[in-house]
Motif scaffolding. Structure first.
Motif, mmCIF file in Angstrom:
data_model
loop_
_atom_site.group_PDB
_atom_site.id
_atom_site.type_symbol
_atom_site.label_atom_id
_atom_site.label_comp_id
_atom_site.label_asym_id
_atom_site.label_seq_id
_atom_site.Cartn_x
_atom_site.Cartn_y
_atom_site.Cartn_z
ATOM 1 N N ARG A 40 0.847 -1.195 0.000
ATOM 2 C CA ARG A 40 0.000 0.000 0.000
ATOM 3 C C ARG A 40 0.880 1.241 0.000
ATOM 4 O O ARG A 40 1.984 1.233 0.548
ATOM 5 N N PRO A 41 0.402 2.325 -0.620
ATOM 6 C CA PRO A 41 1.220 3.544 -0.731
ATOM 7 C C PRO A 41 1.745 4.085 0.595
ATOM 8 O O PRO A 41 2.921 4.436 0.706
ATOM 9 N N ALA A 42 0.904 4.160 1.632
ATOM 10 C CA ALA A 42 1.361 4.690 2.927
ATOM 11 C C ALA A 42 2.429 3.778 3.532
ATOM 12 O O ALA A 42 3.432 4.257 4.073
ATOM 13 N N ASP A 43 2.225 2.465 3.429
ATOM 14 C CA ASP A 43 3.208 1.506 3.955
ATOM 15 C C ASP A 43 4.531 1.624 3.207
ATOM 16 O O ASP A 43 5.608 1.541 3.805
ATOM 17 N N MET A 48 10.200 3.161 3.006
ATOM 18 C CA MET A 48 11.305 3.850 2.337
ATOM 19 C C MET A 48 12.020 4.814 3.293
ATOM 20 O O MET A 48 13.255 4.872 3.326
ATOM 21 N N ALA A 49 11.260 5.576 4.077
ATOM 22 C CA ALA A 49 11.876 6.508 5.032
ATOM 23 C C ALA A 49 12.716 5.740 6.051
ATOM 24 O O ALA A 49 13.853 6.137 6.356
ATOM 25 N N ARG A 50 12.190 4.629 6.564
ATOM 26 C CA ARG A 50 12.939 3.806 7.539
ATOM 27 C C ARG A 50 14.220 3.266 6.925
ATOM 28 O O ARG A 50 15.298 3.334 7.529
ATOM 29 N N GLU A 51 14.112 2.710 5.717
ATOM 30 C CA GLU A 51 15.279 2.098 5.084
ATOM 31 C C GLU A 51 16.330 3.131 4.698
ATOM 32 O O GLU A 51 17.528 2.864 4.799
ATOM 33 N N TYR A 103 1.412 10.871 0.518
ATOM 34 C CA TYR A 103 1.932 10.383 1.792
ATOM 35 C C TYR A 103 3.385 10.820 1.899
ATOM 36 O O TYR A 103 4.187 10.539 1.007
ATOM 37 N N SER A 104 3.705 11.510 2.972
ATOM 38 C CA SER A 104 5.074 11.941 3.201
ATOM 39 C C SER A 104 5.499 11.398 4.557
ATOM 40 O O SER A 104 5.016 11.837 5.602
ATOM 41 N N ALA A 105 6.381 10.411 4.516
ATOM 42 C CA ALA A 105 6.846 9.744 5.732
ATOM 43 C C ALA A 105 8.228 10.259 6.101
ATOM 44 O O ALA A 105 9.057 10.517 5.224
ATOM 45 N N ILE A 106 8.452 10.411 7.406
ATOM 46 C CA ILE A 106 9.785 10.784 7.868
ATOM 47 C C ILE A 106 10.220 9.845 8.982
ATOM 48 O O ILE A 106 9.406 9.358 9.765
#
Length: 190
Positions: A40-43, A48-51, A103-106
């Motif tokens: 899923r896009p949010a996942d 990606m941010a974690r990696e 979705y913008s993950a940090i």
């Protein structure tokens, strides 16, 4: 306390500087950014941010590592970072006249190696794009390398009918969430 930005994005660096933060170094990660099957896009954005953060952390012990990833999604579909005009056209035709999510993950890894995460979700609605508008935007070249084939901080902003959420998150780094994480890690925000 040293701050390392794990990103090659000039937009993320610019966004940090807007709030008075200049990283001590920029160290882009080199990871495989292929989405997993049925991810899923949010996942995907969060992974990606974690990696990205984890990939850079080993080379900078004791520093704060800030990484981010921004995904434009139409439903469950992850739109690419447009590299060709044909890709950009396909994205923009899909987004024309409808709402989509960004979705913008940090991820922030602190000096002790503890990772903290935040996800910003923004709803963006484009106007229905006429042929002339679409051609003019494509001719600008602004879409190149941009998720979903557009840059909201440029000409595409005039094509956005509605936005609900974080404008800076759509650009590539949600500043509110970034400040919260940096503050929690003890970074001096001035």
């Amino acid at each position: 306390m040293r701050l390392i930005l794990a990103s090659a994005s000039p937009r993320r660096l610019d966004l940090l500087q807007r709030i008075g933060i200049t990283p001590d170094a920029v160290a882009p990660s080199d990871i495989d950014e292929t989405p997993a099957k049925a991810e899923r896009p949010a996942d995907y954005a969060c992974r990606m941010a974690r990696e990205k953060a984890a990939a850079v952390a080993g080379a900078h012990p004791g520093a704060l590592i800030l990484a981010a990833d921004t995904v434009v999604a139409a439903g469950r579909r992850i739109l690419p970072k447009a590299e060709t005009e044909a890709e950009a056209r396909k994205c923009l035709e899909l987004l024309s006249g409808r709402r989509h999510r960004v979705y913008s993950a940090i991820t922030l890894i602190d000096a002790e190696g503890q990772a903290r995460h935040r996800l910003s979700t923004t709803i963006v609605a484009f106007k229905r794009l006429g042929d002339e508008e679409l051609e003019a935007y494509l001719a600008s070249g602004e879409w190149h390398g941009k998720a979903g084939g557009y840059a909201i901080q440029g000409r595409a902003e005039a094509l956005v009918r509605m936005i609900s959420g974080s404008h800076s998150g759509v650009v590539g780094l949600p500043l509110y969430e970034t400040r919260v994480l940096l503050h929690a890690a003890g970074y001096d925000l001035g």
